[in-house]
Design a protein around this motif. Structure first.
Motif, mmCIF file in Angstrom:
data_model
loop_
_atom_site.group_PDB
_atom_site.id
_atom_site.type_symbol
_atom_site.label_atom_id
_atom_site.label_comp_id
_atom_site.label_asym_id
_atom_site.label_seq_id
_atom_site.Cartn_x
_atom_site.Cartn_y
_atom_site.Cartn_z
ATOM 1 N N LEU A 119 -31.166 37.026 -52.095
ATOM 2 C CA LEU A 119 -30.216 37.621 -51.157
ATOM 3 C C LEU A 119 -29.048 36.663 -51.003
ATOM 4 C CD1 LEU A 119 -29.848 39.928 -48.905
ATOM 5 C CD2 LEU A 119 -30.602 38.160 -47.335
ATOM 6 N N ALA A 120 -27.831 37.199 -51.101
ATOM 7 C CA ALA A 120 -26.624 36.388 -50.913
ATOM 8 C C ALA A 120 -25.686 37.111 -49.960
ATOM 9 C CB ALA A 120 -25.921 36.138 -52.236
ATOM 10 N N VAL A 121 -24.975 36.333 -49.152
ATOM 11 C CA VAL A 121 -24.055 36.867 -48.153
ATOM 12 C C VAL A 121 -22.711 36.165 -48.306
ATOM 13 C CG1 VAL A 121 -23.647 37.186 -45.688
ATOM 14 C CG2 VAL A 121 -25.991 37.194 -46.556
ATOM 15 N N LYS A 122 -21.651 36.955 -48.221
ATOM 16 C CA LYS A 122 -20.309 36.374 -48.321
ATOM 17 C C LYS A 122 -19.416 37.058 -47.296
ATOM 18 C CE LYS A 122 -16.984 34.103 -50.499
ATOM 19 N NZ LYS A 122 -16.717 32.758 -50.216
ATOM 20 N N ALA A 123 -18.752 36.266 -46.456
ATOM 21 C CA ALA A 123 -17.768 36.809 -45.518
ATOM 22 C C ALA A 123 -16.576 37.314 -46.316
ATOM 23 C CB ALA A 123 -17.335 35.738 -44.531
ATOM 24 N N CYS A 124 -16.004 38.436 -45.858
ATOM 25 C CA CYS A 124 -14.875 39.010 -46.575
ATOM 26 C C CYS A 124 -14.065 39.900 -45.634
ATOM 27 C CB CYS A 124 -15.352 39.827 -47.770
ATOM 28 S SG CYS A 124 -16.281 41.310 -47.348
ATOM 29 N N THR A 125 -12.958 40.381 -46.151
ATOM 30 C CA THR A 125 -12.151 41.367 -45.435
ATOM 31 C C THR A 125 -12.307 42.689 -46.178
ATOM 32 O OG1 THR A 125 -10.588 39.680 -44.751
ATOM 33 C CG2 THR A 125 -9.838 41.977 -44.644
ATOM 34 N N TYR A 126 -12.763 43.698 -45.463
ATOM 35 C CA TYR A 126 -12.995 45.013 -46.047
ATOM 36 C C TYR A 126 -12.199 46.035 -45.257
ATOM 37 C CZ TYR A 126 -15.538 49.174 -47.612
ATOM 38 O OH TYR A 126 -15.879 50.408 -48.129
ATOM 39 N N LYS A 127 -11.279 46.691 -45.917
ATOM 40 C CA LYS A 127 -10.404 47.684 -45.280
ATOM 41 C C LYS A 127 -9.730 47.104 -44.028
ATOM 42 C CE LYS A 127 -12.785 51.697 -47.090
ATOM 43 N NZ LYS A 127 -13.452 52.966 -46.816
ATOM 44 N N GLY A 128 -9.268 45.855 -44.160
ATOM 45 C CA GLY A 128 -8.534 45.195 -43.088
ATOM 46 C C GLY A 128 -9.387 44.635 -41.965
ATOM 47 N N ALA A 158 -28.566 31.529 -60.887
ATOM 48 C CA ALA A 158 -27.441 31.629 -61.826
ATOM 49 C C ALA A 158 -26.846 33.036 -61.818
ATOM 50 C CB ALA A 158 -27.898 31.256 -63.237
ATOM 51 N N PHE A 159 -27.708 34.047 -61.763
ATOM 52 C CA PHE A 159 -27.222 35.424 -61.740
ATOM 53 C C PHE A 159 -26.391 35.687 -60.488
ATOM 54 C CE2 PHE A 159 -27.645 39.877 -60.473
ATOM 55 C CZ PHE A 159 -27.081 40.494 -61.576
ATOM 56 N N LEU A 160 -26.885 35.277 -59.328
ATOM 57 C CA LEU A 160 -26.141 35.499 -58.078
ATOM 58 C C LEU A 160 -24.781 34.811 -58.100
ATOM 59 C CD1 LEU A 160 -28.558 35.319 -55.027
ATOM 60 C CD2 LEU A 160 -27.185 37.241 -55.794
ATOM 61 N N ARG A 161 -24.740 33.560 -58.576
ATOM 62 C CA ARG A 161 -23.465 32.838 -58.635
ATOM 63 C C ARG A 161 -22.449 33.569 -59.506
ATOM 64 N NH1 ARG A 161 -24.369 28.211 -61.240
ATOM 65 N NH2 ARG A 161 -26.616 28.328 -61.314
ATOM 66 N N SER A 162 -22.928 34.191 -60.564
ATOM 67 C CA SER A 162 -22.050 34.920 -61.471
ATOM 68 C C SER A 162 -21.715 36.322 -60.943
ATOM 69 C CB SER A 162 -22.730 35.031 -62.841
ATOM 70 O OG SER A 162 -22.009 35.876 -63.689
ATOM 71 N N TYR A 163 -22.697 37.008 -60.407
ATOM 72 C CA TYR A 163 -22.558 38.412 -60.014
ATOM 73 C C TYR A 163 -21.766 38.611 -58.717
ATOM 74 C CZ TYR A 163 -23.974 43.148 -58.690
ATOM 75 O OH TYR A 163 -23.981 44.474 -58.319
ATOM 76 N N LEU A 164 -21.991 37.760 -57.730
ATOM 77 C CA LEU A 164 -21.405 37.954 -56.399
ATOM 78 C C LEU A 164 -19.888 38.107 -56.406
ATOM 79 C CD1 LEU A 164 -21.995 38.287 -53.391
ATOM 80 C CD2 LEU A 164 -21.941 35.791 -53.177
ATOM 81 N N PRO A 165 -19.119 37.253 -57.081
ATOM 82 C CA PRO A 165 -17.659 37.446 -57.075
ATOM 83 C C PRO A 165 -17.217 38.796 -57.660
ATOM 84 C CG PRO A 165 -18.210 35.281 -57.954
ATOM 85 C CD PRO A 165 -19.491 36.038 -57.810
ATOM 86 N N HIS A 166 -17.896 39.240 -58.710
ATOM 87 C CA HIS A 166 -17.567 40.529 -59.329
ATOM 88 C C HIS A 166 -17.940 41.689 -58.398
ATOM 89 C CE1 HIS A 166 -16.503 38.658 -63.101
ATOM 90 N NE2 HIS A 166 -17.658 38.013 -63.107
ATOM 91 N N ALA A 167 -19.092 41.569 -57.728
ATOM 92 C CA ALA A 167 -19.526 42.614 -56.799
ATOM 93 C C ALA A 167 -18.564 42.718 -55.611
ATOM 94 C CB ALA A 167 -20.950 42.338 -56.318
ATOM 95 N N LEU A 168 -18.113 41.562 -55.109
ATOM 96 C CA LEU A 168 -17.127 41.564 -54.017
ATOM 97 C C LEU A 168 -15.853 42.270 -54.443
ATOM 98 C CD1 LEU A 168 -17.634 37.925 -52.789
ATOM 99 C CD2 LEU A 168 -17.704 39.916 -51.283
ATOM 100 N N ASP A 169 -15.375 41.930 -55.620
ATOM 101 C CA ASP A 169 -14.149 42.537 -56.138
ATOM 102 C C ASP A 169 -14.318 44.047 -56.320
ATOM 103 O OD1 ASP A 169 -11.442 42.318 -57.236
ATOM 104 O OD2 ASP A 169 -12.397 42.758 -59.167
ATOM 105 N N HIS A 170 -15.442 44.440 -56.914
ATOM 106 C CA HIS A 170 -15.714 45.854 -57.149
ATOM 107 C C HIS A 170 -15.788 46.628 -55.828
ATOM 108 C CE1 HIS A 170 -17.225 49.393 -59.216
ATOM 109 N NE2 HIS A 170 -18.176 49.470 -58.308
ATOM 110 N N GLN A 171 -16.332 45.998 -54.807
ATOM 111 C CA GLN A 171 -16.496 46.645 -53.504
ATOM 112 C C GLN A 171 -15.174 46.691 -52.728
ATOM 113 O OE1 GLN A 171 -19.236 48.222 -52.530
ATOM 114 N NE2 GLN A 171 -18.168 48.894 -50.720
ATOM 115 N N GLY A 172 -14.201 45.901 -53.137
ATOM 116 C CA GLY A 172 -12.936 45.839 -52.403
ATOM 117 C C GLY A 172 -13.049 44.941 -51.191
ATOM 118 N N CYS A 173 -13.893 43.934 -51.313
ATOM 119 C CA CYS A 173 -14.146 42.991 -50.223
ATOM 120 C C CYS A 173 -13.516 41.661 -50.618
ATOM 121 C CB CYS A 173 -15.660 42.842 -50.060
ATOM 122 S SG CYS A 173 -16.242 42.707 -48.382
ATOM 123 N N ALA A 174 -12.355 41.362 -50.039
ATOM 124 C CA ALA A 174 -11.634 40.162 -50.434
ATOM 125 C C ALA A 174 -11.896 38.992 -49.488
ATOM 126 C CB ALA A 174 -10.139 40.455 -50.440
#
Length: 174
Positions: A119-128, A158-174
């Protein structure tokens, strides 16, 4: 007696010969770019890889990976409000995956790696709005791969470190 031993040895050898991965390891899972090298450790031998996206709403993408119609990997993502503690919400799931522990750098306190998932968690901005994006990776086969737990945990990290940035981008979570 020697013939029986030779026959048994040939049977074991022949059984091992059929084991192979007859499909290409993808560089995309349900719309999210992945590093095939970090995905490959979780994919067992087989002839056909399948991927299916579940529609759980725009803030909750789900993806299933199968090999020969057997589920081997399940990935979920959730956009949640900042007051939600994903580690508490998913505590039982993580415990059922076996011995969750804090990930190493760079994920650190923002991730837990267990024997059969992460499980990984990342703070982001989603739809403002300030949000958190939560990714849960669940290895679901009866015999997860890699078979060695320490190698599997390292592969999950290793998978999470690689996958998380792409998943954030795909979700529109900056």
């Amino acid at each position: 007696m020697a013939a029986a031993v030779l026959t048994a040895a040939l049977t074991v050898t022949a059984a091992g010969c059929g084991d192979s991965r007859d499909y290409a390891v993808p560089d995309e899972l349900c719309g999210v770019a992945v590093d095939a090298d970090t995905l490959a450790p979780f994919l067992p031998d087989g002839s056909k890889l399948g991927r299916r996206t579940y529609d759980q709403g725009p803030e909750s993408p789900r993806c299933e990976v199968t090999v020969d119609k057997k589920r081997v990997l399940y990935i979920s993502g959730d956009v949640v409000t900042p007051d939600v503690d994903p580690f508490e919400v998913k505590r039982r799931s993580l415990e059922s995956m076996g011995h969750p522990a804090q990930a190493g750098p760079p994920l650190g306190a923002a991730a837990r790696i267990a024997d059969d998932g992460a499980l990984a968690v990342k703070a982001c901005t989603y739809k403002g709005q300030a949000r958190k994006f939560v990714v849960l990776v669940d290895l679901v086969p009866d015999e997860p791969v890699p078979g060695d737990v320490e190698k599997r945990r390292a592969a999950l990290d290793a998978f999470l470190r690689s996958y998380l940035p792409h998943a954030l981008d795909h979700q529109g979570c900056a």
